[in-house]
Design an enzyme around this catalytic site. Structure first.
Site, PDB file in Angstrom:
ATOM      1  N   SER A 143       0.831  -1.198   0.000  1.00 42.25           N
ATOM      2  CA  SER A 143       0.000   0.000   0.000  1.00 42.25           C
ATOM      3  C   SER A 143       0.873   1.259   0.000  1.00 42.25           C
ATOM      4  CB  SER A 143      -0.964  -0.050   1.194  1.00 42.25           C
ATOM      5  OG  SER A 143      -1.973   0.909   1.073  1.00 42.25           O
ATOM      6  N   ASP A 215      -9.791  -5.456  -4.403  1.00 48.20           N
ATOM      7  CA  ASP A 215      -9.234  -4.496  -3.444  1.00 48.20           C
ATOM      8  C   ASP A 215     -10.243  -3.387  -3.205  1.00 48.20           C
ATOM      9  OD1 ASP A 215      -7.705  -2.258  -2.317  1.00 48.20           O
ATOM     10  OD2 ASP A 215      -5.950  -3.478  -2.766  1.00 48.20           O
ATOM     11  N   HIS A 247      -7.360  -5.896   0.085  1.00 49.67           N
ATOM     12  CA  HIS A 247      -6.200  -5.084   0.471  1.00 49.67           C
ATOM     13  C   HIS A 247      -5.543  -5.552   1.770  1.00 49.67           C
ATOM     14  CE1 HIS A 247      -4.008  -1.365  -0.441  1.00 49.67           C
ATOM     15  NE2 HIS A 247      -3.978  -1.091   0.849  1.00 49.67           N
TER      16      HIS A 247
END
Length: 268
Positions: A143, A215, A247
């Site tokens: 991320s 995601d 995610h």
């Protein structure tokens, strides 16, 4: 450097340490996994928003695969911390959200030197304390940490033999996760945006990216526009869309073996 803890882990040692950082003007905490049979190669793992050094260390499942490959894995924190360090009520700004840049704007510039921390300050400490090979470094992250891994690999050519990322924020200057934050930290957000860096001619080392098709933050990642920029380069890169994955750290753990193997191949 001070040892906080050391525990046996897959035959090696998972340690947590603190040291005084010139880049941040604070004490910083980091994790470091030493395999039983180290090859000297080093993999830096950069975590995402709200994380500390501990998140990936306890959730990503890297150590078992790293032990097999002989990779030392370093888990830096995501920002400076402490009572004298600026913060923000928003989760994506301030402590826990350093975005791996050297802030130039107040009130962040005094402590938020995270690019220098990851590329200079912490490596100096690590390579002084352990017998490791500075010519065999890889970098990865999840991320915001994926953003950090990509941009640092692009901005420091020759430093990392390979880069990988799990669901990276790869176009932050046009994202809710990056646009306002980078503008608050620095004068030129595009200079810390992997998509812009690629389009401006920066070269990636061998690269592996995995992002889940489910995601929940897809609209914040910029995967599509980054893929188009990547297609215009001659980079040795694979961007894989993993069907049904989201995610979370379950996604990271699912593909940790592939990423460690990728780095082990290029750091051999």
């Amino acid at each position: 450097m001070k040892t906080i803890s050391e525990n046996r882990c897959f035959g090696g040692i998972q340690g947590v340490y603190t040291h005084a950082s010139e880049a941040t003007g604070t004490d910083m905490t980091f994790g470091l996994f030493r395999p039983e049979h180290p090859t000297g190669a080093v993999l830096w793992y950069l975590s995402g928003l709200t994380c500390t050094h501990e998140n990936a260390m306890t959730k990503a499942g890297l150590q078992g695969w790293a032990a097999e490959a002989g990779l030392t894995v370093v888990f830096p924190d995501t920002s400076p911390r402490g009572g004298g360090v600026p913060d923000d009520d928003a989760f994506d700004m301030g402590q826990g959200a350093g975005f791996y840049v050297d802030a130039t704007r107040e009130p962040w510039s005094k402590h938020f030197g995270m690019e220098r921390y990851v590329t200079a300050d912490l490596p100096e400490t690590v390579f002084a304390a352990w017998d490791l090979d500075e010519t065999r470094q890889g970098i990865t992250g999840h991320s915001m940490g994926g953003h950090g891994a990509l941009t640092l690999a692009l901005k420091h050519p020759g430093r990392f033999r390979a880069v990988s990322a799990f669901a990276p924020i790869c176009h932050p200057s046009a994202s809710e996760w990056g646009r306002d934050q980078l503008a608050a930290y620095i004068d030129q957000p595009e200079a810390h945006d992997a998509t812009h860096l690629l389009l401006d001619g920066a070269a990636l080392p061998p690269c592996l990216i995995d992002t889940g098709t489910d995601d929940q933050f897809w609209d914040k990642l910029g995967t599509d526009v980054f893929a188009r920029a990547l297609a215009r380069t001659r980079s040795e890169a694979a961007l894989r869309l993993q069907k049904g994955y989201d995610h979370s750290y379950f996604f990271v753990a699912s593909f940790a073996a592939a990423h460690v193997a990728f780095h082990a191949e290029h750091l051999a």
